[in-house]
Scaffold this motif. Structure first.
Motif, short mmCIF file in Angstrom:
data_model
loop_
_atom_site.label_atom_id
_atom_site.label_comp_id
_atom_site.label_asym_id
_atom_site.label_seq_id
_atom_site.Cartn_x
_atom_site.Cartn_y
_atom_site.Cartn_z
N ALA A 167 14.43 -10.06 -3.91
CA ALA A 167 13.52 -8.92 -3.75
C ALA A 167 12.21 -9.16 -4.48
O ALA A 167 11.12 -8.86 -3.96
CB ALA A 167 14.20 -7.64 -4.25
N ALA A 168 12.31 -9.69 -5.68
CA ALA A 168 11.10 -9.97 -6.46
C ALA A 168 10.26 -11.05 -5.79
O ALA A 168 9.02 -10.97 -5.77
CB ALA A 168 11.47 -10.39 -7.88
N ARG A 169 10.93 -12.07 -5.24
CA ARG A 169 10.20 -13.14 -4.55
C ARG A 169 9.44 -12.60 -3.35
O ARG A 169 8.27 -12.93 -3.14
CB ARG A 169 11.16 -14.23 -4.08
N HIS A 170 10.12 -11.78 -2.55
CA HIS A 170 9.49 -11.24 -1.34
C HIS A 170 8.26 -10.42 -1.68
O HIS A 170 7.20 -10.56 -1.05
CB HIS A 170 10.48 -10.37 -0.57
N ALA A 171 8.38 -9.56 -2.69
CA ALA A 171 7.27 -8.70 -3.07
C ALA A 171 6.10 -9.50 -3.62
O ALA A 171 4.94 -9.25 -3.27
CB ALA A 171 7.75 -7.68 -4.11
N ALA A 172 6.39 -10.50 -4.47
CA ALA A 172 5.33 -11.30 -5.07
C ALA A 172 4.61 -12.14 -4.01
O ALA A 172 3.38 -12.28 -4.03
CB ALA A 172 5.89 -12.20 -6.16
N ALA A 173 5.38 -12.71 -3.06
CA ALA A 173 4.77 -13.53 -2.01
C ALA A 173 3.89 -12.68 -1.10
O ALA A 173 2.79 -13.10 -0.71
CB ALA A 173 5.86 -14.23 -1.20
N ALA A 174 4.35 -11.50 -0.74
CA ALA A 174 3.55 -10.61 0.10
C ALA A 174 2.24 -10.23 -0.60
O ALA A 174 1.17 -10.20 0.02
CB ALA A 174 4.36 -9.36 0.45
N LYS A 175 2.33 -9.96 -1.89
CA LYS A 175 1.14 -9.61 -2.67
C LYS A 175 0.16 -10.78 -2.72
O LYS A 175 -1.05 -10.60 -2.57
CB LYS A 175 1.55 -9.20 -4.09
N ALA A 176 0.67 -12.00 -2.92
CA ALA A 176 -0.19 -13.18 -3.00
C ALA A 176 -0.86 -13.45 -1.66
O ALA A 176 -2.05 -13.80 -1.60
CB ALA A 176 0.62 -14.39 -3.45
N LEU A 177 -0.12 -13.30 -0.56
CA LEU A 177 -0.71 -13.52 0.76
C LEU A 177 -1.79 -12.47 1.07
O LEU A 177 -2.82 -12.79 1.66
CB LEU A 177 0.37 -13.50 1.83
N GLU A 178 -1.55 -11.25 0.65
CA GLU A 178 -2.57 -10.22 0.85
C GLU A 178 -3.82 -10.55 0.04
O GLU A 178 -4.95 -10.36 0.51
CB GLU A 178 -2.03 -8.85 0.43
N ALA A 179 -3.63 -11.09 -1.18
CA ALA A 179 -4.77 -11.42 -2.04
C ALA A 179 -5.66 -12.50 -1.44
O ALA A 179 -6.86 -12.55 -1.71
CB ALA A 179 -4.27 -11.85 -3.42
N VAL A 180 -5.08 -13.38 -0.61
CA VAL A 180 -5.88 -14.45 0.00
C VAL A 180 -6.28 -14.10 1.44
O VAL A 180 -6.73 -14.96 2.19
CB VAL A 180 -5.14 -15.81 -0.03
N GLY A 181 -6.10 -12.84 1.81
CA GLY A 181 -6.56 -12.39 3.12
C GLY A 181 -5.62 -12.66 4.26
O GLY A 181 -6.04 -12.72 5.42
N LEU A 182 -4.32 -12.82 3.99
CA LEU A 182 -3.35 -13.14 5.04
C LEU A 182 -2.28 -12.07 5.22
O LEU A 182 -1.17 -12.38 5.65
CB LEU A 182 -2.71 -14.51 4.77
N LYS A 183 -2.60 -10.85 4.89
CA LYS A 183 -1.66 -9.76 5.17
C LYS A 183 -1.45 -9.68 6.68
O LYS A 183 -2.42 -9.68 7.45
CB LYS A 183 -2.21 -8.44 4.65
N GLY A 184 -0.21 -9.65 7.12
CA GLY A 184 0.10 -9.65 8.54
C GLY A 184 0.45 -11.03 9.09
O GLY A 184 0.91 -11.15 10.22
#
Length: 247
Positions: A118-135
């Motif tokens: 769960a922690a991995r999923h949340a951290a990875a999603a946050k990092a991808l959003e930070a680099v403009g790759l949400k979605g």
């Protein structure tokens, strides 16, 4: 005290008549929050210096201090733990797992740390959003442009919240526009997140984003120049690219 200090660092490969001295007494201080571009011709020692800074190689002689700790005296396992805790790496070739989604690629460093799912999923999603790759979390590397793949690689490097990001020719495989996008992103990580960025590059345009430019020649630092007007200084953060506009 600086975050990183190199004192009299040498590195020799081989022995006897075949010995080659890649570094010949390098002194370098890097402070927290620096953005340093490391430049120089092939064989100048810049890549050896980067490997030393990233704890990927040990110097032959000299002292390497990270937060006051003598890194060159650490064991292999201790250096590996230091890398996992404090360093993130971005390479020219992206180095993504081809059959693994963007999110799963970003999660890899957290798997090595033993983080729960769960922690991995949340951290990875946050990092991808930070680099403009949400979605884009579930897209495979083959479904991404070169610039997007490098953004995934940067997200993977920053997901552990490193103190230092080491980037080795991060724009070497990209066209001019994508290169500028990546450099804008590295600039924002430095400014907004306080990550110290150390970047090897051959390209003066990319080096212009750095706060300092260090030039290696024949295994020594020939020049260490502050850059009072980094290229990213007055640039606003780039808007994320929506999935419908894939390159």
């Amino acid at each position: 005290m600086p975050l990183i200090r190199l004192q009299g660092i040498t590195k020799t490969y081989g022995e006897g008549t075949t010995a080659f001295q890649a570094l010949k007494g390098v002194d370098l201080d890097i402070h927290a929050g620096d953005f340093v571009a490391i430049m120089g011709p092939s064989g100048s020692g810049k890549s050896t210096a980067m490997n030393t800074l990233g704890c990927l190689d040990r110097p032959t002689t000299g002292a390497y201090l990270f937060q006051g700790v003598r890194v060159e005296s650490l064991t292999r396992d201790q250096r590996a733990r230091l890398r996992r805790r404090y360093f993130g790496f971005v390479f020219q070739g992206f180095n993504l797992l081809a059959r693994t989604s963007a999110q799963e690629n970003v999660e890899l460093p957290l798997i090595y740390r033993g983080e729960p799912a769960a922690a991995r999923h949340a951290a990875a999603a946050k990092a991808l959003e930070a680099v403009g790759l949400k979605g884009w979390e579930h897209h495979m590397p083959s479904e991404l442009s070169g610039g997007q793949q490098q953004r995934v690689a940067i997200a993977r490097a920053m997901v552990t919240e490193p103190a230092v990001l080491l980037a080795d020719e991060p724009t070497g495989n990209l066209d001019t526009q994508r290169s500028r996008e990546i450099m804008d992103l590295l600039w924002r990580l430095n400014v907004d997140h306080g990550i110290t960025v150390l970047m090897v590059t051959h390209e003066a345009d990319m080096a212009s984003y750095a706060r300092r430019i260090v030039r290696f020649v024949d295994g020594v630092i020939a020049d260490d120049t502050p850059n009072p007007h980094p290229a990213g200084l007055d640039k606003p953060a780039a808007a994320p690219t929506p999935p419908s506009e894939a390159a």
